[in-house]
Design a protein around this motif. Structure first.
Motif, PDB file in Angstrom:
ATOM      1  N   GLY A 206       0.803  -1.220   0.000  1.00 35.34           N
ATOM      2  CA  GLY A 206       0.000   0.000   0.000  1.00 35.34           C
ATOM      3  C   GLY A 206       0.833   1.266   0.000  1.00 35.34           C
ATOM      4  N   VAL A 207       1.938   1.269  -0.725  1.00 35.86           N
ATOM      5  CA  VAL A 207       2.821   2.430  -0.725  1.00 35.86           C
ATOM      6  C   VAL A 207       2.136   3.637  -1.364  1.00 35.86           C
ATOM      7  CG1 VAL A 207       4.885   0.976  -0.813  1.00 35.86           C
ATOM      8  CG2 VAL A 207       3.892   1.859  -2.942  1.00 35.86           C
ATOM      9  N   LYS A 208       2.609   4.823  -1.017  1.00 42.04           N
ATOM     10  CA  LYS A 208       2.076   6.060  -1.568  1.00 42.04           C
ATOM     11  C   LYS A 208       3.036   6.697  -2.570  1.00 42.04           C
ATOM     12  CE  LYS A 208      -1.362   5.311   1.079  1.00 42.04           C
ATOM     13  NZ  LYS A 208      -2.480   4.531   0.476  1.00 42.04           N
ATOM     14  N   MET A 209       4.152   6.050  -2.792  1.00 40.92           N
ATOM     15  CA  MET A 209       5.081   6.493  -3.823  1.00 40.92           C
ATOM     16  C   MET A 209       5.886   5.291  -4.291  1.00 40.92           C
ATOM     17  SD  MET A 209       7.963   8.493  -1.529  1.00 40.92           S
ATOM     18  CE  MET A 209       6.727   9.589  -0.833  1.00 40.92           C
ATOM     19  N   ILE A 210       6.301   5.346  -5.559  1.00 41.51           N
ATOM     20  CA  ILE A 210       7.188   4.319  -6.100  1.00 41.51           C
ATOM     21  C   ILE A 210       8.384   5.024  -6.715  1.00 41.51           C
ATOM     22  CG2 ILE A 210       5.393   2.610  -6.519  1.00 41.51           C
ATOM     23  CD1 ILE A 210       5.447   3.454  -9.467  1.00 41.51           C
ATOM     24  N   GLY A 211       9.454   4.278  -6.903  1.00 47.88           N
ATOM     25  CA  GLY A 211      10.648   4.910  -7.441  1.00 47.88           C
ATOM     26  C   GLY A 211      11.513   3.934  -8.197  1.00 47.88           C
ATOM     27  N   ALA A 212      12.686   4.419  -8.572  1.00 48.51           N
ATOM     28  CA  ALA A 212      13.674   3.594  -9.257  1.00 48.51           C
ATOM     29  C   ALA A 212      15.052   4.022  -8.783  1.00 48.51           C
ATOM     30  CB  ALA A 212      13.553   3.742 -10.768  1.00 48.51           C
ATOM     31  N   THR A 213      15.996   3.100  -8.909  1.00 43.99           N
ATOM     32  CA  THR A 213      17.357   3.328  -8.442  1.00 43.99           C
ATOM     33  C   THR A 213      18.344   2.840  -9.485  1.00 43.99           C
ATOM     34  OG1 THR A 213      16.696   2.976  -6.134  1.00 43.99           O
ATOM     35  CG2 THR A 213      19.039   2.769  -6.638  1.00 43.99           C
ATOM     36  N   SER A 214      19.333   3.670  -9.793  1.00 42.14           N
ATOM     37  CA  SER A 214      20.440   3.236 -10.637  1.00 42.14           C
ATOM     38  C   SER A 214      21.674   3.117  -9.759  1.00 42.14           C
ATOM     39  CB  SER A 214      20.694   4.219 -11.772  1.00 42.14           C
ATOM     40  OG  SER A 214      21.708   3.729 -12.623  1.00 42.14           O
ATOM     41  N   HIS A 215      22.407   2.026  -9.926  1.00 44.38           N
ATOM     42  CA  HIS A 215      23.542   1.773  -9.045  1.00 44.38           C
ATOM     43  C   HIS A 215      24.617   0.974  -9.764  1.00 44.38           C
ATOM     44  CE1 HIS A 215      22.500  -2.544  -8.373  1.00 44.38           C
ATOM     45  NE2 HIS A 215      21.283  -2.111  -8.646  1.00 44.38           N
ATOM     46  N   LYS A 248       7.945   2.435 -15.300  1.00 48.00           N
ATOM     47  CA  LYS A 248       8.811   2.451 -16.476  1.00 48.00           C
ATOM     48  C   LYS A 248       9.279   3.859 -16.815  1.00 48.00           C
ATOM     49  CE  LYS A 248       7.027  -1.753 -18.663  1.00 48.00           C
ATOM     50  NZ  LYS A 248       6.347  -2.343 -19.837  1.00 48.00           N
ATOM     51  N   GLU A 249       8.398   4.833 -16.603  1.00 49.99           N
ATOM     52  CA  GLU A 249       8.789   6.225 -16.875  1.00 49.99           C
ATOM     53  C   GLU A 249       9.867   6.686 -15.904  1.00 49.99           C
ATOM     54  OE1 GLU A 249       7.712   7.938 -19.532  1.00 49.99           O
ATOM     55  OE2 GLU A 249       6.720   6.048 -20.042  1.00 49.99           O
ATOM     56  N   VAL A 250       9.729   6.283 -14.646  1.00 46.65           N
ATOM     57  CA  VAL A 250      10.739   6.644 -13.653  1.00 46.65           C
ATOM     58  C   VAL A 250      12.057   5.954 -13.966  1.00 46.65           C
ATOM     59  CG1 VAL A 250      11.262   6.794 -11.198  1.00 46.65           C
ATOM     60  CG2 VAL A 250       8.897   6.810 -11.950  1.00 46.65           C
ATOM     61  N   GLU A 251      11.976   4.698 -14.355  1.00 48.49           N
ATOM     62  CA  GLU A 251      13.188   3.935 -14.651  1.00 48.49           C
ATOM     63  C   GLU A 251      13.994   4.581 -15.773  1.00 48.49           C
ATOM     64  OE1 GLU A 251      10.870  -0.187 -13.512  1.00 48.49           O
ATOM     65  OE2 GLU A 251      11.849  -0.049 -15.462  1.00 48.49           O
ATOM     66  N   LYS A 252      13.318   4.999 -16.840  1.00 48.30           N
ATOM     67  CA  LYS A 252      14.010   5.649 -17.956  1.00 48.30           C
ATOM     68  C   LYS A 252      14.733   6.901 -17.489  1.00 48.30           C
ATOM     69  CE  LYS A 252      10.496   6.151 -20.767  1.00 48.30           C
ATOM     70  NZ  LYS A 252       9.729   6.482 -21.985  1.00 48.30           N
ATOM     71  N   LYS A 253      14.034   7.716 -16.722  1.00 46.00           N
ATOM     72  CA  LYS A 253      14.615   8.976 -16.261  1.00 46.00           C
ATOM     73  C   LYS A 253      15.800   8.728 -15.344  1.00 46.00           C
ATOM     74  CE  LYS A 253      13.772  13.002 -13.362  1.00 46.00           C
ATOM     75  NZ  LYS A 253      12.835  13.700 -12.441  1.00 46.00           N
ATOM     76  N   VAL A 254      15.636   7.815 -14.396  1.00 49.17           N
ATOM     77  CA  VAL A 254      16.686   7.559 -13.412  1.00 49.17           C
ATOM     78  C   VAL A 254      17.934   7.003 -14.080  1.00 49.17           C
ATOM     79  CG1 VAL A 254      17.328   6.082 -11.467  1.00 49.17           C
ATOM     80  CG2 VAL A 254      15.160   7.328 -11.432  1.00 49.17           C
ATOM     81  N   LEU A 255      17.770   6.067 -15.005  1.00 47.05           N
ATOM     82  CA  LEU A 255      18.932   5.502 -15.682  1.00 47.05           C
ATOM     83  C   LEU A 255      19.665   6.571 -16.481  1.00 47.05           C
ATOM     84  CD1 LEU A 255      20.717   3.123 -16.408  1.00 47.05           C
ATOM     85  CD2 LEU A 255      19.114   2.554 -18.254  1.00 47.05           C
ATOM     86  N   ALA A 256      18.917   7.392 -17.211  1.00 47.20           N
ATOM     87  CA  ALA A 256      19.551   8.440 -18.016  1.00 47.20           C
ATOM     88  C   ALA A 256      20.298   9.444 -17.143  1.00 47.20           C
ATOM     89  CB  ALA A 256      18.503   9.156 -18.857  1.00 47.20           C
ATOM     90  N   GLU A 257      19.686   9.848 -16.034  1.00 47.52           N
ATOM     91  CA  GLU A 257      20.338  10.823 -15.157  1.00 47.52           C
ATOM     92  C   GLU A 257      21.595  10.237 -14.522  1.00 47.52           C
ATOM     93  OE1 GLU A 257      19.648  13.995 -14.825  1.00 47.52           O
ATOM     94  OE2 GLU A 257      18.004  13.813 -16.254  1.00 47.52           O
TER      95      GLU A 257
END
Length: 278
Positions: A206-215, A248-257
């Motif tokens: 029941g999270v209120k936000m999702i994200g992505a991480t590049s490492h 998927k939109e977050v993943e694209k942005k995070v990887l590019a940044e």
């Protein structure tokens, strides 16, 4: 006039910025930008300097080594384009984003080839006249599969491997061979929801936000030094499929940044953390 990037990591002590700047001044270089950081807990000093002028790289490194602590790590380069090989499985969103950025020179990188354990993305890659190597993983061990990948990689003079949704766990031997050269995008705001089905895990929680991480990739699953993270807000009305689509939109942005930071030599690795000058 030549442009250079000087990166130094060493034990901290008084006068380091003065000494380094004075060497550059005495050798008739112009400092265009300077960033520094001291990790007081570890007594470590990090400095990134952009400077201009004709430079004998080895001579300058030798001079700097004489005036810095013995443990100093000195990296001196021009801001050159980074050569990259991309590893993929089935999902296209990160790969297609990187291929378009590569096509229009939007980032400081050059895609040499794409390697996939499925051939689903071969046609997409071909539209950009980039070689695609299909190496199936069925009926062979993880070690055998990654040995085949390593053999393909020997054809290319690359700086980094980018895992653009490459859904395979890398062996310790493979990671060691390319230490600090493998960058991953993970569909979660680490350290939350490590491993498979993160959006299902997030929905059930029941999270209120999702994200992505590049490492950077290490032997510990999804636990390497973090380069970049971002989030978007979600609500109870969105199911796991909705979260995955938004993710998927977050993943694209995070990887590019993340890649922008790494390819512009703005990232220092400090054990399992990063120091980043944005």
């Amino acid at each position: 006039m030549q442009k250079h990037i000087l990166r130094i990591a060493c034990s901290d002590e008084k006068g380091l910025i003065y000494r380094i700047s004075n060497v550059l001044f005495e050798n008739n270089f112009n400092i265009d930008r300077n960033d520094e950081f001291v990790d007081s807990e570890k007594n470590l000093f990090f400095m990134r300097t952009e400077f201009s002028g004709d430079c004998d790289v080895q001579n300058l490194k030798n001079i700097l080594q004489e005036i810095l602590p013995e443990d100093a790590k000195i990296n001196l380069t021009q801001n050159k384009v980074k050569n990259v090989v991309i590893l993929v499985t089935k999902e296209h969103h990160c790969l297609s984003d990187l291929l378009i950025r590569n096509e229009f020179n939007e980032m400081n990188f050059n895609v040499l080839s794409v390697i996939g354990n499925y051939d689903i993305l071969k046609d997409l890659t071909g539209k950009f006249d980039i070689p695609f190597h299909y190496i199936p993983a069925e009926n062979i061990s993880r070690e055998e599969h990654q040995q085949k990948i390593a053999e393909i990689l020997e054809q290319y003079d690359f700086d980094y491997l980018v895992l653009a949704k490459f859904m395979r766990i890398l062996t310790p031997e493979f990671v060691k061979k390319f230490k600090h050269k493998i960058i991953n995008i993970h569909h979660s705001f680490l350290p939350a929801f490590i491993g498979a089905n993160p959006y299902k895990q997030a929905h059930e929680r029941g999270v209120k936000m999702i994200g992505a991480t590049s490492h950077f990739v290490t032997d510990d699953l999804d636990d390497g030094p973090i380069i970049y993270q971002d989030i978007i807000k979600v609500n109870h009305a969105q199911n796991a499929k909705d979260l995955a689509k938004l993710g998927k939109e977050v993943e694209k942005k995070v990887l590019a940044e993340a890649l922008k930071l790494v390819f512009n030599d703005k990232v220092f690795i400090d054990d399992n953390k990063t120091v980043i000058f944005e």
